[in-house]
Design a protein around this motif. Structure first.
Motif, PDB file in Angstrom:
ATOM      1  N   TYR A  71       0.980  -1.349   0.568  1.00 41.32           N
ATOM      2  CA  TYR A  71      -0.248   0.116  -0.167  1.00 41.32           C
ATOM      3  C   TYR A  71       1.076   0.688   0.502  1.00 41.32           C
ATOM      4  N   ASP A  73       0.339   6.215  -0.221  1.00 37.02           N
ATOM      5  CA  ASP A  73      -0.940   6.733   0.331  1.00 37.02           C
ATOM      6  C   ASP A  73      -0.774   7.701  -1.249  1.00 37.02           C
ATOM      7  N   ASP A 137      -7.661  10.754   0.243  1.00 34.50           N
ATOM      8  CA  ASP A 137      -7.336  11.937   1.113  1.00 34.50           C
ATOM      9  C   ASP A 137      -8.401  12.287   1.473  1.00 34.50           C
ATOM     10  N   SER A 161      -7.043   5.023   2.963  1.00 40.24           N
ATOM     11  CA  SER A 161      -6.117   4.530   4.277  1.00 40.24           C
ATOM     12  C   SER A 161      -6.169   3.778   5.426  1.00 40.24           C
ATOM     13  N   ARG A 164      -6.270   0.149   4.142  1.00 41.60           N
ATOM     14  CA  ARG A 164      -4.886   0.051   2.818  1.00 41.60           C
ATOM     15  C   ARG A 164      -4.900  -0.564   2.000  1.00 41.60           C
ATOM     16  N   TRP A 166      -6.988  -0.452  -1.506  1.00 42.68           N
ATOM     17  CA  TRP A 166      -6.940   0.617  -3.071  1.00 42.68           C
ATOM     18  C   TRP A 166      -8.487   0.013  -3.775  1.00 42.68           C
TER      19      TRP A 166
END
Length: 247
Positions: A71, A73, A137, A161, A164, A166
Motif C-alpha cells: 500500500y 497513500d 485523502d 488508508s 489499506r 485501493w
C-alpha cells in the motif's frame, strides 16, 4: 444499445432485492470537478492535457501496489507521478518539485460538480446513509464537502488508508459499508469510473454509473444497476429505502 435502452434495462430494482439503506460515493471526478487542475499544469509550463494522463498513472500505481499486497497513500503516488511526468515534459523550466507541489495544492481548492448538492440532499431526504469512499485523502474530501455546504449530510467520510487496499479491491467496499452498519447488498456504489462500479458489484454491492457526458460503458465489465447523467438524476431514480431504525 442506446443510453435510454441501457437505463430501462438496468435502472429499476428487481423484486426481492434488499432495500437500499446506504449510498457509497466515490469522490475524485465523481463528486469533485478536476477541470481546474488542467490550469495548474499550464501554470507550471506543462500542457493541461497532461492531467488525465497523470491521474490515470496514479490509479494504475495504486492498483498495482494493492495487487502486489502492499500500500501507498494517494499523495505519495501523485507526487512521484508528477515528478516523473514533468521531468519528461519538453519546453518547461523550473524546479520539478515546486511544480508538483503547485499542482497538488490545487486538490485542496477543488469544488463539487453543480449537481452534487441537490443530489446529496435528495439522497439524505430519502433516508439513505451516506458515506464517501475515496482512493484519495479523506481530509481533502472533508474540505470539498465543507466548501459545498454538505459535509454534515454524510454519516462517514472514508478513504482507502483505512483498509489499506485501493478500490476496486473488495476490502475497500466492505470497509465502507461496515462503517454505516449495512450489508453489501443493501448499499449502492456511485462512481463515474466503470472500474469502480464493476469492483463494487463484484464485492456484493449494487452499482450506479454517473455518465457525466460519457456515452460508453465497457462491455467487459459488469453492467451497472443504475445509470444516470449526474447525481441529482440518479437520486431521483433510486427506489425508496428502509430507514435506519428499520430491522
Amino acid at each position: 444499445m442506446s443510453s435510454g435502452e441501457s437505463e430501462s434495462r438496468h435502472g429499476a430494482a428487481h423484486p426481492g432485492d434488499p432495500a437500499l439503506r446506504a449510498v457509497v460515493l466515490d469522490v475524485n471526478e465523481t463528486l469533485s470537478d478536476f477541470a481546474p487542475l488542467r490550469r495548474r499544469f499550464e501554470e507550471t509550463g506543462a500542457p493541461g492535457d497532461l492531467m488525465p494522463t497523470w491521474f490515470a498513472g496514479v490509479l494504475r500505481d495504486g492498483f498495482a501496489l494493492t495487487a502486489a499486497g502492499t500500500y501507498a497513500d494517494f499523495a505519495d503516488l501523485a507526487r512521484d507521478g508528477l515528478r516523473a511526468l514533468l521531468a519528461q515534459t519538453g519546453g518547461r523550466t523550473g524546479d520539478v518539485d515546486e511544480a508538483a507541489a503547485h499542482i497538488l495544492g490545487g486538490l485542496a481548492r477543488l469544488e463539487v460538480h453543480p449537481d452534487v448538492p441537490e443530489g446529496v440532499r435528495l439522497l439524505k431526504e430519502a433516508g439513505h446513509r451516506l458515506v464517501t469512499m475515496t482512493n484519495g485523502d479523506p481530509t481533502l474530501t472533508v474540505g470539498l464537502l465543507e466548501r459545498a455546504g454538505i459535509c454534515g449530510q454524510f454519516d462517514a467520510i472514508l478513504g482507502v488508508s483505512g483498509p489499506r487496499r485501493w478500490k476496486p479491491a473488495p476490502e475497500a467496499y466492505h470497509y465502507a459499508v461496515r462503517s454505516v452498519d449495512v450489508r453489501p447488498c443493501e448499499a449502492v456504489m456511485v462512481a463515474v469510473h466503470p472500474w469502480d462500479v464493476d469492483g463494487a458489484q463484484r464485492a456484493g454491492l449494487r452499482g450506479a454509473w454517473l455518465r457525466r457526458g460519457s456515452v460508453h460503458y465497457p462491455r467487459v465489465m459488469s453492467q451497472p444497476a443504475w445509470t444516470a447523467e449526474d447525481l441529482a438524476e440518479l437520486a431521483r431514480s433510486l427506489p425508496g429505502t428502509r430507514r435506519g431504525g428499520d430491522g
